[in-house]
Design a protein around this motif. Structure first.
Motif, short mmCIF file in Angstrom:
data_model
loop_
_atom_site.label_atom_id
_atom_site.label_comp_id
_atom_site.label_asym_id
_atom_site.label_seq_id
_atom_site.Cartn_x
_atom_site.Cartn_y
_atom_site.Cartn_z
N PHE A 308 0.84 -1.20 0.00
CA PHE A 308 0.00 0.00 0.00
C PHE A 308 0.87 1.26 0.00
O PHE A 308 0.66 2.17 -0.81
CB PHE A 308 -0.93 0.01 1.22
CG PHE A 308 -1.94 1.12 1.20
CD1 PHE A 308 -3.24 0.89 0.78
CD2 PHE A 308 -1.60 2.42 1.60
CE1 PHE A 308 -4.17 1.92 0.74
CE2 PHE A 308 -2.52 3.44 1.57
CZ PHE A 308 -3.81 3.20 1.14
N ASP A 309 1.84 1.31 0.90
CA ASP A 309 2.69 2.51 1.01
C ASP A 309 3.49 2.75 -0.26
O ASP A 309 3.69 3.90 -0.67
CB ASP A 309 3.63 2.38 2.20
CG ASP A 309 2.92 2.50 3.54
OD1 ASP A 309 1.77 3.00 3.56
OD2 ASP A 309 3.50 2.09 4.56
N ARG A 310 3.93 1.67 -0.89
CA ARG A 310 4.78 1.79 -2.10
C ARG A 310 4.03 2.43 -3.26
O ARG A 310 4.59 3.27 -3.98
CB ARG A 310 5.26 0.39 -2.49
CG ARG A 310 6.17 0.34 -3.72
CD ARG A 310 6.44 -1.12 -4.11
NE ARG A 310 6.90 -1.87 -2.96
CZ ARG A 310 6.57 -3.15 -2.72
NH1 ARG A 310 5.77 -3.79 -3.54
NH2 ARG A 310 7.06 -3.75 -1.67
N HIS A 311 2.77 2.08 -3.42
CA HIS A 311 2.05 2.49 -4.62
C HIS A 311 0.99 3.57 -4.38
O HIS A 311 0.68 4.35 -5.29
CB HIS A 311 1.38 1.28 -5.27
CG HIS A 311 2.33 0.23 -5.71
ND1 HIS A 311 3.25 0.43 -6.72
CD2 HIS A 311 2.54 -1.04 -5.26
CE1 HIS A 311 3.97 -0.66 -6.89
NE2 HIS A 311 3.56 -1.56 -6.03
N LEU A 312 0.43 3.60 -3.18
CA LEU A 312 -0.66 4.54 -2.91
C LEU A 312 -0.38 5.46 -1.72
O LEU A 312 -0.88 6.58 -1.67
CB LEU A 312 -1.97 3.78 -2.63
CG LEU A 312 -2.46 2.80 -3.70
CD1 LEU A 312 -3.74 2.11 -3.23
CD2 LEU A 312 -2.71 3.52 -5.02
N GLY A 313 0.39 4.99 -0.76
CA GLY A 313 0.54 5.69 0.51
C GLY A 313 1.77 6.57 0.63
O GLY A 313 2.17 7.24 -0.33
N LYS A 314 2.38 6.52 1.80
CA LYS A 314 3.41 7.52 2.16
C LYS A 314 4.67 7.46 1.31
O LYS A 314 5.39 8.46 1.21
CB LYS A 314 3.78 7.35 3.64
CG LYS A 314 4.40 6.02 4.01
CD LYS A 314 4.64 5.95 5.52
CE LYS A 314 5.29 4.63 5.92
NZ LYS A 314 6.64 4.46 5.36
N ASP A 315 4.95 6.32 0.69
CA ASP A 315 6.14 6.21 -0.15
C ASP A 315 5.85 6.46 -1.62
O ASP A 315 6.74 6.28 -2.46
CB ASP A 315 6.78 4.83 0.03
CG ASP A 315 7.22 4.57 1.46
OD1 ASP A 315 7.60 5.54 2.14
OD2 ASP A 315 7.17 3.40 1.90
#
Length: 340
Positions: A308-315
């Protein structure tokens, strides 16, 4: 390993459907015989996009990669077929794809009428509205007689019709045939408002618009949209595999096991954590997979939070708040049944 195939456009799907009869054997047998997992996905940047290096990347692509890591041992042994709302279920029904890994909403009607199965949820969403800023509206009520682009053959149009049936508003619906077509019509101001899953609208505004500040999200969210993989109902073994692939990613996040720890023995004596890193019984044989399937997923793809973070979130460029997609211990809806 060389990426097997990427279909970046929808051209030719009809011919592929006609040329892809379903064999009598279980889906897993076909996957092993072919040497790849075929996933149907709607190409939208952030969720699925063809990269210059010849690979696909995105939130939904990583779930396809996780399936390949689990059943074939290599996350890169996937084939992506681009689908749209008008043809995604026919692609699944025909056997042209092994799994629909798309923004398809799990509904009673789709299970009972189409005879598809949604074994798990990977994204909790809701239907929202994106408006041109100069409409000077914060809500649908304030939008007056605005026109709304809505995609046919989706829950979005049915939801909006139901909503307007109980909330009489002078909105004018403009049905469009595809996600891309709807977005193009919206940008060209053929409609004042675009409606779709809220996460998709956020992605579109951030990554697919000439100036994101020209568009505003309205306050209205009119539905529940649990999004998950869709499967034919005739292969219980394959359904179980897909369910536990996604749940393993959630369980790994619950246990604090990410890619860096996936091959580590520093997980203590917790039997579920040990199973996730291949030190305990992961029931691989019973599921039809080689032992260590969960470890391969986390090692090659990551746990749910990492994806999630890699593609949509904090990253990612989107910085999308996880909201309902947090773990239940953090105020969200995601948790995995006992992994033992």
């Amino acid at each position: 390993m060389k990426f097997l195939r990427g279909i970046a456009v929808l051209v030719g799907l009809g011919a592929l459907l006609a040329a892809a009869p379903v064999s009598a054997g279980p889906t897993l047998d076909r996957v092993h015989s072919r040497g790849s997992v075929i996933c149907g996905i709607n190409p939208v940047l952030g969720f699925a996009a063809f990269q210059p290096d010849g690979r696909w990347a995105g939130f939904l692509v990583d779930f396809c990669r996780a399936i390949a890591a689990a059943v074939l041992g290599d996350a890169e042994r996937i084939e992506i077929i681009g689908v749209e709302s008008a043809n995604r279920f026919s692609a699944l029904k025909s056997g042209a794809i092994d799994v629909l890994v798309d923004g398809a909403t799990w509904t009673l009607g789709r299970e009972t009428e189409f005879r598809f199965v949604f074994p798990v949820v990977y994204l909790y969403d809701g239907q929202g509205f994106l408006a041109h800023k100069d409409l000077n509206a914060r809500t649908l009520k304030e939008a007056g007689a605005a026109s709304v682009c809505v995609i046919t053959d989706t829950t979005s149009i049915a939801n909006l019709e139901d909503y307007l049936g109980s909330h009489p508003l002078p909105l004018k619906l403009l049905p469009v045939q595809s996600n891309e077509g709807g977005w193009s019509a919206f940008l060209k101001r053929r409609c004042d408002i675009m409606t779709n899953d809220l996460s998709g609208l956020i992605v579109r505004r951030a990554l697919h618009s000439p100036n994101p500040d020209d568009y505003v999200l309205l306050e209205d969210v009119i539905s529940k949209e649990p999004l998950g993989p869709a499967l034919r109902a005739d292969d219980p073994a394959w359904i179980g595999i897909i369910r536990w692939v996604v749940l393993a990613m959630i369980a790994a996040e619950e246990k604090g096991i990410g890619q860096a720890l996936a091959t580590s023995q520093a997980v203590g004596r917790d039997p579920e954590a040990r199973a996730l890193v291949g030190l305990g019984d992961d029931h691989g044989k019973a599921l039809g997979m080689e032992p260590g399937w969960a470890r391969r997923i986390v090692q090659q793809v990551g746990n749910y939070g990492e994806v999630f973070d890699r593609h949509l979130g904090k990253d990612s460029p989107l910085k999308l708040d996880r909201g309902l997609n947090r773990l239940c211990t953090q105020g969200g809806l995601h948790y995995a049944p006992p992994f033992k």
